[in-house]
Design an enzyme around this catalytic site. Structure first.
Site, short mmCIF file in Angstrom:
data_model
loop_
_atom_site.label_atom_id
_atom_site.label_comp_id
_atom_site.label_asym_id
_atom_site.label_seq_id
_atom_site.Cartn_x
_atom_site.Cartn_y
_atom_site.Cartn_z
N ASP A 117 -10.16 3.91 14.84
CA ASP A 117 -8.76 3.47 14.89
C ASP A 117 -8.32 3.08 13.48
O ASP A 117 -8.98 2.27 12.83
CB ASP A 117 -8.63 2.25 15.82
N GLU A 191 -14.28 14.26 20.74
CA GLU A 191 -13.11 14.49 21.60
C GLU A 191 -11.81 14.47 20.78
O GLU A 191 -10.97 15.37 20.88
CB GLU A 191 -13.08 13.42 22.68
C1 LIG Z 1 -9.72 6.68 18.33
S1 LIG Z 1 -11.11 6.46 19.37
C2 LIG Z 1 -12.22 7.76 18.84
C3 LIG Z 1 -13.27 8.08 19.85
C4 LIG Z 1 -14.36 9.08 19.42
N1 LIG Z 1 -15.14 8.56 18.31
C5 LIG Z 1 -13.80 10.43 19.09
O1 LIG Z 1 -13.85 10.81 17.91
O2 LIG Z 1 -13.33 11.11 19.99
C6 LIG Z 1 -11.86 5.01 18.63
C7 LIG Z 1 -12.81 4.30 19.58
O3 LIG Z 1 -13.48 3.28 18.85
C8 LIG Z 1 -13.61 2.14 19.67
N2 LIG Z 1 -13.76 0.98 18.78
C9 LIG Z 1 -12.86 0.54 17.86
N3 LIG Z 1 -13.31 -0.56 17.24
C10 LIG Z 1 -14.53 -0.84 17.78
C11 LIG Z 1 -15.47 -1.87 17.57
N4 LIG Z 1 -15.25 -2.87 16.69
N5 LIG Z 1 -16.62 -1.86 18.30
C12 LIG Z 1 -16.85 -0.88 19.20
N6 LIG Z 1 -15.97 0.11 19.46
C13 LIG Z 1 -14.83 0.14 18.76
C14 LIG Z 1 -12.33 2.14 20.49
O4 LIG Z 1 -12.45 1.37 21.67
C15 LIG Z 1 -12.13 3.62 20.76
O5 LIG Z 1 -12.75 4.04 21.96
#
Ligand SMILES: C[S@@+](CC[C@H](N)C(=O)[O-])C[C@H]1O[C@@H](n2cnc3c(N)ncnc32)[C@H](O)[C@@H]1O
Length: 215
Positions: A117, A191
């Site tokens: 993110d 994804e």
């Molecule tokens: C934009 S999505 C990308 C998902 C995947 N990596 C992809 O490329 O399809 C970012 C993911 O990171 C997780 N995330 C963000 N900050 C995090 C943290 N501090 N600890 C664990 N998960 C985190 C969010 O919940 C979200 O599911």
């Protein structure tokens, strides 16, 4: 975009605690032994799990640990992974904010940050997974030849990350501004990555090593 709440998510995660870990600090120092592998990869923010599931299949001799704080995403990822119960992968359902408490110093070999993110507002900058608070923790848990591999579609987040990592002292080993312009069968498509590729957007990628960091 936040995934809709799934009623089955938490019961599913709680029913599969042989694969989904809620208290990762209790495995500190033992991850390689538990996975029975000499190399440990972690993916922070695995979303629905496509990347680590493919990579753990592609590299069966290496260990994979996927971290996801959103229980709805974590449950989808766990369900997908458990269709073919990989013996070289586990998931942690927890926020990675204090990730250095889960690993001994130098326990991790590679950290993967896929489409993290971007948190564009500066008031949220500490939530970015390439904020210096995280880089400090990665430094502790990565072994001396350890690497961090980052992919994103977001140019501003990419520029921010390049600056944060190099200011901290990590060495930029390699950089791509259109990674999927060429075939890269050695690296799975996440994804989010698939979505941005379908839109024709370039994928930015960088590999950093900690070998340059002098603390
Ligand atoms: C934009 S999505 C990308 C998902 C995947 N990596 C992809 O490329 O399809 C970012 C993911 O990171 C997780 N995330 C963000 N900050 C995090 C943290 N501090 N600890 C664990 N998960 C985190 C969010 O919940 C979200 O599911």
């Amino acid at each position: 975009m936040r995934m809709r709440k799934k009623k089955w998510a938490m019961p599913y995660l709680e029913a599969n605690t042989d694969f989904v870990i809620f208290q990762p600090e209790s495995n500190k120092g033992n991850w390689k032994k538990i996975l029975n592998k000499d190399i440990l990869h972690i993916e922070i923010g695995c979303g629905k799990g496509d990347y680590f599931i493919q990579m753990s299949n592609m590299y069966p001799d290496e260990g994979w640990l996927a971290i996801e704080k959103d229980y709805n995403c974590a449950a989808v990822a766990a369900k997908k992974a458990l269709e073919n119960r990989p013996d070289n992968a586990l998931m942690i359902a927890h926020d990675a904010a204090n990730i250095n408490e889960w690993f001994l110093d130098e326990e991790v070999d590679v950290i993967h940050l896929n489409f993290s993110d971007p948190w564009p507002k500066s008031k949220n900058s500490k939530r970015r997974l390439s904020h210096s608070n995280f880089l400090q923790q990665y430094f502790k848990i990565l072994n001396k030849n350890g690497k961090i591999i980052l992919k994103t579609d977001n140019k501003k987040f990419f520029e921010y990350s390049l600056i944060e990592f190099t200011n901290f002292g990590y060495k930029l080993e390699n950089v791509w501004v259109d990674f999927r312009d060429e075939d890269h069968p050695e690296d799975a498509i996440s994804e989010y990555e698939a979505k941005f590729m379908a839109l024709g957007q370039p994928i930015y990628r960088a590999i950093f090593s900690k070998s340059n960091v002098i603390m």
